[in-house]
Scaffold this motif. Structure first.
Motif, short mmCIF file in Angstrom:
data_model
loop_
_atom_site.label_atom_id
_atom_site.label_comp_id
_atom_site.label_asym_id
_atom_site.label_seq_id
_atom_site.Cartn_x
_atom_site.Cartn_y
_atom_site.Cartn_z
N TYR A 88 0.84 -1.20 0.00
CA TYR A 88 0.00 0.00 0.00
C TYR A 88 0.87 1.26 0.00
N LEU A 89 1.87 1.25 0.85
CA LEU A 89 2.81 2.38 0.91
C LEU A 89 3.56 2.52 -0.42
N ALA A 90 3.95 1.40 -1.00
CA ALA A 90 4.67 1.43 -2.29
C ALA A 90 3.80 2.06 -3.38
N VAL A 91 2.50 1.78 -3.37
CA VAL A 91 1.62 2.39 -4.36
C VAL A 91 1.60 3.90 -4.18
N TRP A 92 1.46 4.37 -2.94
CA TRP A 92 1.47 5.81 -2.69
C TRP A 92 2.78 6.44 -3.17
N LEU A 93 3.90 5.80 -2.87
CA LEU A 93 5.19 6.33 -3.30
C LEU A 93 5.31 6.32 -4.82
N GLY A 94 4.81 5.25 -5.45
CA GLY A 94 4.82 5.18 -6.91
C GLY A 94 3.99 6.28 -7.54
N VAL A 95 2.82 6.54 -6.96
CA VAL A 95 1.94 7.60 -7.47
C VAL A 95 2.62 8.96 -7.33
N TYR A 96 3.23 9.21 -6.20
CA TYR A 96 3.94 10.48 -6.02
C TYR A 96 5.11 10.60 -7.00
N ALA A 97 5.84 9.49 -7.21
CA ALA A 97 6.99 9.53 -8.12
C ALA A 97 6.56 9.86 -9.55
N THR A 98 5.44 9.30 -9.98
CA THR A 98 4.99 9.56 -11.36
C THR A 98 4.24 10.89 -11.47
N ALA A 99 3.85 11.47 -10.35
CA ALA A 99 3.21 12.79 -10.39
C ALA A 99 4.24 13.90 -10.63
N ILE A 100 5.47 13.67 -10.24
CA ILE A 100 6.50 14.71 -10.37
C ILE A 100 6.71 15.13 -11.82
N PRO A 101 6.85 14.20 -12.78
CA PRO A 101 6.99 14.66 -14.17
C PRO A 101 5.76 15.42 -14.67
N VAL A 102 4.57 15.02 -14.20
CA VAL A 102 3.35 15.74 -14.60
C VAL A 102 3.41 17.17 -14.06
N GLY A 174 2.14 4.84 -11.74
CA GLY A 174 2.74 4.72 -10.41
C GLY A 174 2.41 3.41 -9.75
N GLY A 175 1.19 2.93 -9.95
CA GLY A 175 0.80 1.63 -9.40
C GLY A 175 1.56 0.49 -10.05
N ILE A 176 1.73 0.58 -11.36
CA ILE A 176 2.50 -0.44 -12.08
C ILE A 176 3.97 -0.39 -11.63
N LEU A 177 4.49 0.82 -11.46
CA LEU A 177 5.86 0.98 -10.96
C LEU A 177 6.01 0.33 -9.59
N ALA A 178 5.02 0.54 -8.72
CA ALA A 178 5.06 -0.06 -7.38
C ALA A 178 5.05 -1.58 -7.45
N ALA A 179 4.19 -2.14 -8.31
CA ALA A 179 4.12 -3.60 -8.45
C ALA A 179 5.47 -4.14 -8.91
N GLY A 180 6.07 -3.47 -9.89
CA GLY A 180 7.37 -3.91 -10.39
C GLY A 180 8.47 -3.79 -9.34
N ALA A 181 8.40 -2.75 -8.53
CA ALA A 181 9.41 -2.53 -7.50
C ALA A 181 9.28 -3.54 -6.35
N ILE A 182 8.06 -3.94 -6.04
CA ILE A 182 7.82 -4.85 -4.93
C ILE A 182 8.10 -6.29 -5.31
#
Length: 192
Positions: A88-102, A174-182
Motif C-alpha cells: 500500500y505504501l509502495a503504491v502511494w510512493l509510486g503515485v507520487y513519483a509519477t506525479a512529479i513529471p506531470v 505509479g501503481g504499475i511501478l510499485a508492483a514492479g518494485a515490490i
C-alpha cells in the motif's frame, strides 16, 4: 497473500488505514466549504510549489468530487492491503513519483484522490500476473472484472471535460511501478 482466517486478521488490522487517509481530504473539504466557500484548493499546479504534489490527492473540487473518489478509493485500498501495508505504501510512493513529471511538464493543474485510485488499480491489475500465485492472480482478475470499467478514463478522449486524464494515467503508471518494485522472483525451495 494470506488465506482463510489470515485474510480476516489482516483486514481487521488494516481496515482503519484507508479510513484515516480519507479523513484528511474530508477534513480539508469541510474546512474549505465552511470557511473558504470552496476556494481553498491545494492542487498540483504547473510551475507551482512542490508542496502541491504532496497535497493534491487530499484536495477536491467539492463534495461530489470527493464522494466519487472516496467510493473508489476505499475498496481498492482494502484490496491492496490484503497483500500488505508495505504494498500500500509502495503504491502511494509510486503515485507520487509519477506525479512529479506531470507537475514539471504538464500545462494544467490537477487534484483529487483519483490518481491514487488509478495507482491502486494499476498495482492490483499487474501484481497477480507478476507473482503468478493463485490467490494473488485471483485478486488481479477480481480487480479487472470489478474495476476495469475505470480504464477508459486513462485515455484523453474518453475522459469528461475538466477531468485530469493525465493524473489518472500517471497514477496508474505509479501503481504499475510499485508492483514492479515490490515483486521479487521467488526463491526456489519450500515456502512457509
Amino acid at each position: 497473500m494470506a488465506n482463510g482466517s489470515g485474510v480476516m486478521v489482516k483486514l481487521q488490522q488494516t481496515f482503519w488505514l484507508p479510513l484515516l487517509v480519507v479523513a484528511v481530504p474530508w477534513g480539508q473539504e469541510l474546512i474549505d466549504q465552511i470557511f473558504f466557500g470552496g476556494q481553498w484548493n491545494l492542487p498540483m499546479q504547473p510551475g507551482g510549489s512542490f508542496v502541491g504534489v504532496l497535497t493534491a490527492p487530499f484536495s477536491h473540487g467539492g463534495f461530489g468530487h470527493l464522494i466519487g473518489n472516496t467510493l473508489w478509493f476505499l475498496p481498492l485500498s482494502w484490496l491492496v492491503l490484503l497483500k500488505s501495508w508495505r504494498d500500500y505504501l509502495a503504491v502511494w510512493l509510486g503515485v507520487y513519483a509519477t506525479a512529479i513529471p506531470v507537475w514539471l511538464l504538464w500545462p494544467n493543474g490537477s487534484h483529487g484522490l483519483s490518481g491514487v485510485v488509478f495507482g491502486l488499480l494499476g498495482y492490483l491489475l499487474v501484481i497477480g500476473f507478476l507473482e503468478k500465485r493463485p490467490l494473488v492472480l485471483a485478486l488481479s482478475l477480481f480487480s479487472l472484472v470489478s474495476y476495469g470499467g475505470l480504464l477508459p478514463s486513462l485515455i484523453p478522449f474518453f475522459s469528461p471535460p475538466g477531468v485530469s486524464w493525465i493524473g489518472h494515467a500517471s497514477g496508474f503508471a505509479g501503481g504499475i511501478l510499485a508492483a514492479g518494485a515490490i515483486y521479487r522472483e521467488p526463491v526456489p525451495g519450500p515456502r512457509l
